[in-house]
Design an enzyme around this catalytic site. Structure first.
Site, mmCIF file in Angstrom:
data_model
loop_
_atom_site.group_PDB
_atom_site.id
_atom_site.type_symbol
_atom_site.label_atom_id
_atom_site.label_comp_id
_atom_site.label_asym_id
_atom_site.label_seq_id
_atom_site.Cartn_x
_atom_site.Cartn_y
_atom_site.Cartn_z
ATOM 1 C CB VAL A 78 17.761 29.537 -54.000
ATOM 2 C CG1 VAL A 78 17.631 30.308 -55.312
ATOM 3 C CG2 VAL A 78 18.910 30.090 -53.171
ATOM 4 N N GLY A 94 13.775 25.016 -57.314
ATOM 5 C CA GLY A 94 14.235 25.513 -56.018
ATOM 6 C C GLY A 94 15.332 24.625 -55.476
ATOM 7 C CE LYS A 95 19.465 20.544 -54.663
ATOM 8 N NZ LYS A 95 19.084 19.445 -55.569
ATOM 9 N N GLY A 96 17.509 23.922 -51.411
ATOM 10 C CA GLY A 96 17.816 24.415 -50.074
ATOM 11 C C GLY A 96 19.069 23.748 -49.555
#
Ligand code: NAD
Length: 415
Positions: free
Chosen positions: A59, A104-106
């Site tokens: 994201v 962001g992040k994953g």
């Protein structure tokens, strides 16, 4: 947009600050909408020959200030709600720290503790290949998070580099120092916690020399915080971890505790103090309390036991909103996670800068720059807390939202 409970919790914090800023409805809508949410299927041939398909997310919540920045998490509980909320929190953390990154992040739904090293490598490479068009030094720069480490970041860097045809170190941070990682990264978050504690003590009027400090968690963040605070003259009177804890009113010898933990993987059983049950840490008569373990540790149930005058959130989300309200009403000075532990991402930014520059700083240079950044961020937030007469968490959101909103307005709407 429909959202889940974790993103809902983020929105609650956002709304309080946005209201105080009289944020206009259009900008409000933009800042509460994730820009990109990517969902990918990652097929991996497992060691037994069977094919598993893992679901991965990335994201990019907001990229107004620069490339998205945020970790990759490997955990069975990963879901889009959590990844989106974490990406939003990264947006505010980077903005508070005043670094040119978005959030962001994953994450990948998997249990790496049940996978071989080869399987984790294969999963990492396939996940990176699936999101390859979305990441890059100027687009989105991942980092380690729960269950991912510098080895996983090395695979991310290698996979990306193989796809583009040349070595690209600034595509990811948290890499081994030998391949473009930054000196000082390992200690950075704990160092920032120490600086936040020192600045908070100054503001509240507590002399850090001799101040009594209790730390929950003795991993990367907790152990470095305790060590550096002890070097500043603070007395670390209690430390707890997953198994138990230790209490010593005259101050725990942190070097000896580190040696004990290296051998036994827990602070439990350390001979340099009395045994302390984990949940007893909250009621100790201390000046400073540092939760540096997990989320939701300080709740409405134990908040009334807390005697500390300063609470430094080394961990992410250690205090529930109810507990935060109770403590703030009682005059406890709380330094929120998005400020207190932001030194980790600031040093990630330093790593990205050094990689792009191709010129590396000494550890002393990293630490000096970190000191400056952390003090500036602390001052910005404190100034806004006093100006708006609010707690430091709301003030941190005010600083962050203001920065992203200002640039959003300047850039204007495209099309
Ligand atoms: P870590 O895994 O190195 O250490 C975690 C510590 O918490 C260990 O000592 C563990 O024993 C302890 N712990 C686990 N369960 C516990 C329990 N139930 N009660 C008491 N202690 C318990 O993790 P870390 O890297 O130090 O991260 C700690 C927190 O800080 C997390 O919330 C993380 O998201 C946050 N954080 C870390 C960084 C970083 O750079 N490492 C940056 C920002 C935020």
């Amino acid at each position: 947009m429909e959202h889940g409970p974790i993103f809902g919790a983020m929105l609650q914090e956002f709304d309080g600050a946005a209201r105080l800023l009289s944020l206009e409805p259009g900008i409000w809508k933009i800042l509460t909408s994730p820009k990109r949410q990517i969902i990918v299927a990652c097929p991996v041939q497992m060691d037994n020959g069977e094919i598993e398909v893992f679901t991965g997310y990335r994201v990019q919540y907001n990229i107004t200030l620069g490339p998205a920045k945020g970790g990759i998490r490997y955990h069975p509980g990963v879901n889009l709600d959590e990844v989106t909320a974490l990406a939003a929190w990264m947006t505010w953390k980077c903005a508070v720290a005043n670094i040119p990154f978005g959030g962001g992040k994953g994450g990948v739904i998997c249990d790496p503790t049940k996978m071989s090293k080869r399987e984790v490598e294969a999963l990492t490479r396939r996940y990176v290949a699936e999101i390859i068009d979305a990441i890059g030094p100027e687009k989105d720069v991942p980092a380690p998070d729960v269950n991912t480490n510098d080895q996983v970041m090395a695979w991310v860097m290698d996979t990306y580099s193989m796809h583009v045809g040349h070595t690209t170190t600034p595509v990811v941070t948290g890499k081994p120092v030998e391949m473009g990682g930054s000196l000082g990264r390992r200690e950075a978050t704990g160092r920032g916690v120490m600086i936040a504690t020192r600045e908070a003590a100054k503001h509240v009027g507590i002399n850090l020399k001799g101040a009594r400090v209790a730390v929950q968690g003795f991993g990367n963040v907790g152990s470095v915080s305790a060590d550096l605070l002890a070097r500043q003259g603070a007395r670390i009177v209690a430390v707890t971890d997953w198994k138990g804890g230790v209490h010593n009113e005259s101050g725990i010898d942190i070097d000896k505790l580190l040696a004990h933990v290296q051998q036994h993987r827990t602070v439990d059983g350390f001979s340099g103090g009395d045994r302390l049950a984990g949940d007893k840490i909250w009621s100790l008569d201390v000046d400073v309390l540092i939760p540096a373990a997990l989320e939701n540790q300080i709740t409405a149930k134990n908040a009334s036991d807390i005697k500390a005058r300063i609470l430094i959130e080394g961990a992410n989300g250690p205090t529930t909103p109810d507990a935060h309200r109770l403590l703030h009403e009682r005059g406890v000075f709380i330094v929120p996670d998005i400020l207190a532990n932001s030194s980790g991402v600031v040093t990630s930014y330093f790593e990205w800068v050094q990689d792009r520059y191709g010129y590396f700083w000494t550890e002393q240079e990293v630490n000096e720059r970190l000191e400056r950044k952390m003090c500036e961020a602390f001052d910005d937030v404190l100034r806004n807390a006093l100006k708006f007469k609010v707690d430091m968490r709301t003030a941190a959101y005010i600083v962050a939202i203001n920065r992203v909103a200002t640039v959003t307005r300047m850039r204007g709407m495209y099309a």
